[in-house]
Each structure stands twice: as structure tokens, then as C-alpha cells.
Write a protein that holds these residues in place. Structure first.
Motif, short mmCIF file in Angstrom:
data_model
loop_
_atom_site.label_atom_id
_atom_site.label_comp_id
_atom_site.label_asym_id
_atom_site.label_seq_id
_atom_site.Cartn_x
_atom_site.Cartn_y
_atom_site.Cartn_z
N ASN A 48 0.85 -1.12 0.10
CA ASN A 48 -0.05 0.02 0.11
C ASN A 48 0.83 1.29 0.01
O ASN A 48 0.50 2.34 -0.38
CB ASN A 48 -0.90 0.04 1.19
CG ASN A 48 -1.96 -1.17 1.16
OD1 ASN A 48 -2.55 -1.44 0.00
ND2 ASN A 48 -2.29 -1.65 2.27
N HIS A 49 2.08 0.98 0.52
CA HIS A 49 2.80 2.62 0.69
C HIS A 49 4.01 2.36 -0.68
O HIS A 49 4.19 3.47 -1.13
CB HIS A 49 3.33 2.60 2.03
CG HIS A 49 2.21 2.56 2.98
ND1 HIS A 49 2.52 1.92 4.26
CD2 HIS A 49 1.02 3.02 2.91
CE1 HIS A 49 1.25 2.07 4.90
NE2 HIS A 49 0.45 2.70 4.21
N VAL A 50 4.81 1.43 -0.27
CA VAL A 50 5.89 1.52 -1.20
C VAL A 50 5.44 1.62 -2.78
O VAL A 50 6.07 2.37 -3.44
CB VAL A 50 6.91 0.20 -1.27
CG1 VAL A 50 7.85 0.15 -2.31
CG2 VAL A 50 7.31 0.30 0.47
N GLN A 51 4.67 0.70 -3.15
CA GLN A 51 4.24 0.57 -4.41
C GLN A 51 3.72 2.10 -5.02
O GLN A 51 3.71 2.27 -5.95
CB GLN A 51 3.00 -0.40 -4.56
CG GLN A 51 3.78 -1.75 -4.64
CD GLN A 51 4.40 -2.25 -6.01
OE1 GLN A 51 5.17 -1.50 -6.14
NE2 GLN A 51 4.26 -3.35 -6.26
N SER A 52 2.77 2.60 -3.94
CA SER A 52 2.06 4.04 -4.48
C SER A 52 3.31 5.06 -4.62
O SER A 52 3.23 5.84 -5.48
CB SER A 52 1.32 4.49 -3.32
OG SER A 52 2.01 4.80 -2.09
N VAL A 53 4.55 4.88 -4.05
CA VAL A 53 5.63 6.07 -4.21
C VAL A 53 6.28 5.60 -5.50
O VAL A 53 6.48 6.28 -6.23
CB VAL A 53 6.54 5.72 -2.91
CG1 VAL A 53 7.99 6.50 -3.35
CG2 VAL A 53 6.15 6.19 -1.72
N LEU A 54 6.49 4.40 -5.76
CA LEU A 54 7.09 4.05 -7.05
C LEU A 54 6.28 4.36 -8.22
O LEU A 54 6.83 4.68 -9.24
CB LEU A 54 7.44 2.36 -7.07
CG LEU A 54 8.37 1.91 -6.01
CD1 LEU A 54 8.33 0.31 -6.10
CD2 LEU A 54 9.73 2.60 -6.17
N THR A 55 4.96 4.20 -8.15
CA THR A 55 4.19 4.59 -9.14
C THR A 55 3.99 5.93 -9.37
O THR A 55 4.02 6.63 -10.45
CB THR A 55 2.48 4.05 -8.75
OG1 THR A 55 2.70 2.51 -8.84
CG2 THR A 55 1.65 4.50 -9.94
N LYS A 56 3.68 6.88 -8.17
CA LYS A 56 3.57 8.41 -8.22
C LYS A 56 5.02 8.91 -8.91
O LYS A 56 4.83 9.93 -9.64
CB LYS A 56 3.25 8.74 -6.94
CG LYS A 56 3.22 10.34 -6.68
CD LYS A 56 2.00 10.90 -7.55
CE LYS A 56 1.96 12.48 -7.36
NZ LYS A 56 0.64 12.91 -8.25
N THR A 57 6.10 8.34 -8.53
CA THR A 57 7.36 9.01 -9.11
C THR A 57 7.70 8.43 -10.36
O THR A 57 8.62 9.03 -11.05
CB THR A 57 8.47 8.79 -8.14
OG1 THR A 57 8.74 7.27 -7.92
CG2 THR A 57 8.10 9.47 -6.75
N GLY A 58 7.05 7.50 -10.96
CA GLY A 58 7.16 6.98 -12.25
C GLY A 58 8.01 5.92 -12.34
O GLY A 58 8.65 5.60 -13.50
N CYS A 59 8.51 5.29 -11.24
CA CYS A 59 9.65 4.16 -11.40
C CYS A 59 9.00 3.17 -12.15
O CYS A 59 9.82 2.42 -12.85
CB CYS A 59 10.02 4.03 -9.83
SG CYS A 59 10.89 5.45 -9.09
N ASN A 60 7.92 2.60 -11.90
CA ASN A 60 7.27 1.54 -12.55
C ASN A 60 6.40 1.94 -13.83
O ASN A 60 5.64 0.96 -13.97
CB ASN A 60 6.53 0.84 -11.26
CG ASN A 60 5.38 1.40 -10.81
OD1 ASN A 60 5.05 2.24 -11.49
ND2 ASN A 60 4.97 0.85 -9.70
N MET A 61 6.62 3.13 -14.40
CA MET A 61 5.87 3.12 -15.83
C MET A 61 6.68 2.72 -16.95
O MET A 61 7.63 1.96 -16.82
CB MET A 61 5.84 4.61 -15.83
CG MET A 61 5.01 5.63 -14.72
SD MET A 61 3.41 5.22 -14.75
CE MET A 61 3.01 4.07 -13.33
N GLY A 62 6.01 2.75 -17.83
CA GLY A 62 6.18 1.92 -18.85
C GLY A 62 7.46 2.45 -19.77
O GLY A 62 8.27 1.91 -20.50
N ALA A 63 7.94 3.95 -19.55
CA ALA A 63 8.93 4.51 -20.02
C ALA A 63 10.26 4.24 -19.07
O ALA A 63 11.24 4.72 -19.45
CB ALA A 63 8.84 6.20 -20.05
N CYS A 64 9.97 3.74 -17.81
CA CYS A 64 11.15 3.50 -17.03
C CYS A 64 11.22 1.86 -16.64
O CYS A 64 11.14 1.13 -17.33
CB CYS A 64 11.15 4.37 -15.71
SG CYS A 64 12.26 4.70 -14.74
#
Length: 753
Positions: A48-64
Motif C-alpha cells: 500500500n505504501h511502497v508501491q504507491s511511491v514507485l508509481t507516483k514517481t514514475g519508477c514503474n511506468m512504461g517509460a522506466c
């Protein structure tokens, strides 16, 4: 490791202090800025917390790192759909070098994200940010993985859900996450935002909405694979007379909902179209053919009140044989009747089945249920060919949702859908419903026998195990049940509990008559793409269910509505409207209708040849007089149809058909063989008037009534009659051909309006 600093970095001391604070060893204002739930919980939750940080900051987006191949050996699931795999990638992959639990500040995960060591993705957050504190607390706690006991996000809410603002105004929205343990958290900082209409409102990374134009926009908030939408309404600012919306004429529920939306947006409705415009429009939208000159004369001379005449025309249109041609062709586009994939008798049987359903006015839910549960010979029951078009349960699932729910779930084949609520598990659970469909050879080469097996599973690649079958948001089916899984699938799909079924077919029919769907594009139903009038879409779907899915009943209400019968001429106050039906939106005729209309006006039918697939070699298969809308196959050798956007029926998507203008279209109208051959043909019917000495005015009246459903205006008549009368006898036909060509290549002819 090579990418760890050998000496203390100048900023290491401050980083260490921040880590201590985040770990709870220091008290102070820094802790007040942590992730809301992380601040209250004993342990930071990876899910609930770590994944939301990685998503918001773009770390797990398709461009990264969320790309299919990851980045630089570091792979994360797109937007964090796979918690277990992501936890392993962060904590165990690469020898565990990405984390330093005893000294979180030296963790490569933080050093790269803060730009302390080189990172191709750039700086993602600051060392004094809540994002940093959340990750460092998690690392300091030993980087615990996702637990079954973790609270799960049960609902996402955006506040305010609807707001009315003036152009130029701003508004901060708040995102609330409701968890399964009863806790509600403000997750605005961790949500990702987008606007469904950037011409009306933009939204920033922090949820601040700015209105930049007039209209309505849906603002989407995405958090932990769930989506919620808020609506921003910005009325048009032009001053209107006080009585603009008083006593507006109405015929049915369609007008009630549209008038309410126009009033809300301060959009004045255009007046009624004249009788000639309505007659031409209704014929083209319902039948795909123009009214004849005699039909126009009869309608305009009818002494009954205008509305009574129009209602009578609507009933005649719904009963004409051309109605069957038009809608059988439309549903053949949707259901992919194509001889390259269904050869010989199979394709003919499939088209014959579709046509029979339209001719019988089969309720839409019955049609779909038979299509999805069919068994036996694909020649005796053409519906079975629907299954032969697809080679596995996954493509079957994607086509079914696209055709009958208007939504694409294809993205969820590899990961959770990035703009919808459907997960990777949802996708494979749904596709598993088709896993036991089997075929065996019939007597002839083109015949297959469709059967439902009592065994067979579809493996979920992420887990390596079969995914238990379940309709999307429906009741699971017992995996050990030997019954045909398609039966509960069809029952769920067509049930009132599935709102997308009725809404999707309503939207397709609506787009046919208005040119613009309530949901646009019509194949793009998703939470993040709301309808331009949600209340109207719901009311129309409810009406269709009440009418037991009688599509003609819905068409009748659309044709009778004041909204449909409005003029296409914009008013100063509604010229900018493209979505709310304050007027009728002109649009170019679809390729097949345009070609048939040219044949109808000139009296010269088009000869159609079917492509054999051998380069430029074609075989004549259709008798003279066959209209384009009567063709059972998409494989037609016609440069005109290809240039004007006829689909190939290779995928269930309205995007296959194009209405975009092109240079090829312009050149073909100007110099191509289609119009020129028809005008020079000996049977060109208007030329017969010259030999019969019908008179220039009568010939022009026939031309205008046939092509435009109106007589020529006085200025047009005077100029063109003079041209015909003054032409030498040997040149009169050439002049008539030029006049006809000019009319058939005019916007008034090429467009429905």
C-alpha cells in the motif's frame, strides 16, 4: 558494488539524520509529512505504501522500469500490478544490492532516485520528501514483503465528485482511499491524475484543477490500480436571453436529459431542421440510401403537420428492406465477416445468420446469447463462425468485450490495465471461460463442428497455474464444473447487473445517428473516459432494457427526438459545441453509402469484384445492381471504398473505419474513374431528359431533389438553367455532366447534415 560510493558523500550526514528521523529515533516536523497511513502504522506496507511511491514517481511506468524489458536489468511490473514480483526484484535480485537495511541512506534504491549517484531516469524525489521517508522507513524495518493480512484498497473517492467552475478558475481535489480494515486515508499526494478533456480542464500532479475552456471534463485519479472520476463543469459564458430554455419542445426522455445538460452548460439549442434536411438525414442514417426525387416531392407536398409527417416517415423507414441491408452490413463490420478468414460457405453462412437476425428484429440480448453459446455445424448455424475467427481463448475474450461491452481489456493480458479497473487476474479469469471451446472437421472443407469440452484450462503466466474462471466483476464458476462455461458467461454479459452491455449497444446506435457517441470513441468504455451525458446514457440503456433489447424501439425514439431533428447550422452560442448535441453535427458519408448515393443519383450501378488475393487479379462475383451495402464480404476490389475508409474487418474496432479527408479522396473525386465513368455511361439517367427534351429546369429539379433532397435555390436555378439553355446542342450533355459532377463532389452532397 561498483556503484556504491567508497567514501562518505558530502550529503551522507544529512541523509543519515533523515533516515533516523524516518525510523522513529527522532521526533520533529519531518515525521508529520510521511505517507498518511505509513505515519500511523507500525510497519510501512510494501503493497500500500511502497508501491504507491514507485508509481507516483514514475519508477514503474512504461517509460522506466515498468517497461516490458525493464531498464538496465531492473524490472518492475507496470504500475505495480505484481506485488510479489516487485518485492523480489527490489530486495533479492542483483544480489540484493539495491537495499541496505542497516544503513537505509546507502540503499541504491534511494541514492539513484535522489540523484546522489548517476541515474538515467534522473532525480525522482528529494531527500527531505515524504517519498524518501516512506521508502527509508520501509528499508529500516527490514523491507518486509506484501502480506496476506495487508489491508486492501476497497474503494477510491474523489472530493468534490462534481464541481462547477468558471473558465480560469482553479480547484484542489482530494483523493480518499477506503481500505478493507475500515480506515480512510487522504492519498492525494500519491495519486496520479489525468483529464479526459484538456480543452476544458487541466490537472497537475498534486490534484490542482485549472479550467481553461468551457464544457465538461472528467478528472481521473489513479491509486493502487483503482480509479475514481470527478466532473468539472464550466458553463459557456455567452449571455443568453432569459427565456432560452423556457418551454423547449420535447418528445421523450432523450430531450429531457439533453435539455438539462444544455441548461447546465448555458448552451442554446439550434432550431428544428427544415423538412427536406430531416428527410435526407433520416434516410441516410437509417437506411444508408438517399430519398428519391418522388419521395421528396411527396413528403414536401404532404398537407399534414410537420411532426405528423416526420413520424410517418420514421415508421416507413424502420419497415423498409433497405433497413435490413444497412444494419446487417453494420453488424457484419462489428462481427468481422471477412472471406480471408472465413472462406467459401463459412463466410456466407455467417453473413446469412447476421442478416436473418436483423430481418427478424431479434432482440440484441438474444442474438448475443446465441452467438456466444452456439454449438454444432458452422454451416447449419452460421453464428458458430464467430469462434472460428479467433485462435485462442484470449483473443476470444478481447473480441467479446470489445464487441459487446465497448471496452478493450487487451492491456490486462500482460499487466493490470493502466486506465481501467481490470487486473491481470481478471483478464485470465474471463478468458478461461472460453478455454473449453473445441472444433472438429465437418463433411466439407469449410465446415467445422463446434463443441464444448468438459476439460481444459488456460494457464495464468504470472503464476503458472490455471486462473479460476469468472466473468468480469461476476460470480466465479467452479473450475471442476463440467458444464459449458459459456452459458454463465452469456447470462452475466446480457444481465442488467452488467451495465456495459446495454450501454455499449446504445452508444453504437447513438453514434450512428448523431455522428458522435455519448462515449467517444465508441470502443473506449472505461472509467477514465466518461460519457458526455452520463444521465442520458443511463436513461437510454434503461429504456432499451425495458423494451427487451428491441433496437428498433431505441432507433424510433432517437429519430423522433427534438435533439435529432435539430438544424446542423450552428448558432453563435453553440458553434463550439462538439459533444452535447445542441445541434446536429455534419459528417461525411461513410464510404459505402457515398458510393451507393453516387450510383443512385446517376442511375449507373457499380460493378463489384471480389479480391482473390493474387495481386491485382480479381474475380467477378456480384451481379450488376448490387449495392455496396449489400455486399456480404469486406474483400472488395474498389479503389473508391478503400480511399474513403472502408474497414477490412480484421479487428473489432471502430478505428478500422476512417472518415478522415485525404488527397487521394480529392483526386479521385476530381479525376478518378468512379464519377467520370458513371457520368459518361450511356445509361446516365439525367441525360435521358436531354433526348426527351424534358426542359432544363425539370432536369435540374430532378438532379437537386435526387442528390440533395431539395429543389435548387432561385440563384442556382437561374445560373444553371442558363448554362444548359445556352450550350450548343452537341455540348449539352457535357454541360449536364459537369453540373452533376460539381454537385456530387460538393460538401452538401458528401456530408450528412
Amino acid at each position: 558494488p561498483m556503484d556504491f560510493p567508497r567514501r562518505f558523500h558530502p550529503r551522507t550526514f544529512s541523509v543519515l539524520l533523515l533516515t533516523l528521523a524516518a525510523s522513529g529515533w527522532m521526533a520533529g516536523p519531518l515525521r508529520a509529512n510521511t505517507h498518511p497511513e505509513a505515519h500511523q502504522a507500525e510497519t510501512v506496507s510494501f503493497r500500500n505504501h511502497v508501491q504507491s511511491v514507485l508509481t507516483k514517481t514514475g519508477c514503474n511506468m512504461g517509460a522506466c522500469h515498468g517497461a516490458g524489458a525493464g531498464k538496465n536489468g531492473f524490472y518492475l511490473s507496470l504500475r505495480g500490478y505484481n506485488d510479489e514480483a516487485d518485492w523480489l526484484a527490489i530486495t533479492r535480485a542483483a544480489g540484493g544490492r539495491r537495499l541496505s537495511p542497516t544503513d537505509p541512506a546507502r540503499s541504491l534504491l534511494l541514492l539513484k532516485a535522489t540523484g546522489t549517484v548517476p541515474h538515467k531516469g534522473g532525480k525522482r524525489f528529494e531527500v527531505d520528501s515524504p517519498e524518501y521517508q516512506t521508502l527509508s522507513r520501509w528499508i529500516a524495518a527490514g523491507a518486509p514483503g506484501p502480506q496476506e493480512s495487508d489491508p486492501r484498497l476497497s474503494r477510491l473517492e474523489v472530493v468534490p465528485a462534481k464541481v462547477r467552475l468558471e473558465p480560469g478558475a482553479t480547484n484542489q481535489i482530494q483523493v480518499l482511499a477506503h481500505f478493507s480494515n475500515g480506515r480512510t486515508e487522504d492519498v492525494t499526494r500519491w495519486a496520479k491524475f489525468s483529464s479526459a478533456n484538456d480543452e476544458v480542464a487541466n490537472v497537475g500532479d498534486t490534484g490542482e484543477v485549472k479550467v481553461v475552456g468551457s464544457g465538461e471534463a472528467g478528472i481521473t485519479a489513479w491509486y493502487l490500480s483503482q480509479i475514481a472520476v470527478a466532473f468539472v463543469t464550466a458553463p459557456f459564458t455567452q449571455p443568453l436571453p432569459a427565456d432560452t430554455f423556457a418551454n423547449l419542445p420535447r418528445r421523450n426522455f432523450i430531450d429531457d436529459q439533453i435539455h438539462a445538460k444544455l441548461r447546465e452548460l448555458n448552451l442554446p439549442p439550434s432550431p428544428r431542421a427544415d423538412d427536406a434536411a430531416f428527410l435526407r438525414r433520416a434516410h441516410l442514417d437509417t437506411l444508408g440510401v438517399l430519398p428519391t426525387a418522388d419521395e421528396v416531392r411527396e413528403f414536401l407536398a404532404d398537407p399534414r403537420p410537420s411532426q405528423e409527417r416526420r413520424d410517418a416517415v420514421i415508421e416507413r423507414l424502420l419497415a423498409r428492406p433497405e433497413f435490413v441491408d444497412y444494419w446487417a452490413y453494420k453488424w457484419s463490420d462489428l462481427l468481422l465477416v471477412n472471406s480471408t478468414r472465413l472462406r467459401g460457405a463459412a463466410g456466407r453462412a455467417y453473413f446469412a445468420w447476421i442478416r436473418a437476425q436483423v430481418e427478424a428484429n431479434r432482440p440484441w440480448d438474444e442474438l448475443v446469447r446465441e452467438l456466444l453459446t452456439v454449438r454444432g455445424s458452422t454451416l447449419e448455424n452460421g453464428a458458430g463462425n464467430y469462434f472460428l475467427l479467433h485462435d485462442d481463448p484470449r483473443s476470444m475474450a478481447e473480441t467479446t468485450t470489445q464487441a459487446f461491452m465497448g471496452m478493450s481489456i487487451g492491456c490486462a493480458r500482460c499487466h493490470n490495465h493502466p486506465s481501467e479497473k481490470w487486473t491481470n487476474d481478471d483478464y485470465f479469469a474471463f478468458a478461461s471461460l472460453f478455454a473449453r471451446v473445441r472444433t472438429k472437421n465437418g463433411v466439407s472443407d469449410s465446415e467445422r463442428i463446434l463443441v464444448a469440452s468438459d476439460s481444459g484450462e488456460l494457464v495464468q503466466p504470472r503464476t503458472g497455474r490455471p486462473q479460476p474462471p469468472r466473468p468480469l466483476a461476476g460470480t466465479p464458476v467452479a473450475p471442476e464444473d463440467p458444464a459449458d462455461r459459456r452459458a454463465p458467461l452469456a447470462a452475466w454479459l446480457t444481465s442488467p447487473e452488467n451495465p456495459f452491455f446495454a450501454q455499449s449497444i446504445v452508444n453504437r446506435i447513438w453514434a450512428n445517428f448523431f455522428g458522435v457517441g455519448l462515449v467517444e470513441k465508441v470502443d473506449d468504455f472505461r472509467v477514465s473516459n466518461p460519457a458526455s451525458n452520463e444521465a442520458l446514457l443511463a436513461a437510454a440503456a434503461s429504456y432499451l432494457r425495458e423494451q427487451r433489447y428491441d433496437l428498433k424501439a431505441l432507433m424510433r425514439e432517437i429519430l423522433r427526438s427534438e435533439a435529432y431533428q435539430r438544424s446542423s447550422t450552428p448558432l453563435p452560442g453553440n458553434a463550439a459545441d462538439r459533444r452535447f448535441y445542441s445541434r446536429y453535427y455534419p459528417r461525411r458519408l461513410m464510404a459505402e453509402v457515398l458510393l451507393d448515393a453516387s450510383s443512385q443519383v446517376t442511375g449507373v450501378p457499380t460493378e463489384f469484384k471480389r479480391a482473390t488475393g493474387n495481386g491485382d487479379s480479381f474475380q467477378m462475383t456480384y451481379p450488376r445492381g448490387t449495392r455496396a451495402l449489400q455486399l456480404p464480404d469486406s474483400q472488395i476490389a474498389s479503389y473508391f471504398l478503400k480511399s474513403f475508409g472502408k474497414p477490412d474487418r480484421l479487428q473489432t474496432c471502430e478505428c478500422e473505419r476512417s472518415a478522415e479527408p485525404s488527397v487521394a479522396q480529392v483526386l479521385h473525386l476530381a479525376n478518378g474513374q468512379t464519377l467520370n465513368a458513371k457520368l459518361s455511361d450511356p445509361v446516365f439517367r439525367l441525360a435521358r431528359g436531354l433526348t426527351e427534351d424534358a426542359g432544363s429546369q425539370r432536369i435540374l429539379d430532378e438532379l437537386y431533389l435526387s442528390a440533395l433532397a431539395r429543389p435548387p435555390r432561385p440563384d442556382e436555378q437561374a445560373r444553371l438553367v442558363r448554362m444548359l439553355d445556352e450550350a450548343p446542342a452537341a455540348q449539352r450533355r457535357a454541360v449536364l455532366e459537369d453540373i452533376t459532377w460539381a454537385l456530387l463532389s460538393s460538401k452538401e452532397f458528401l456530408f450528412n447534415h
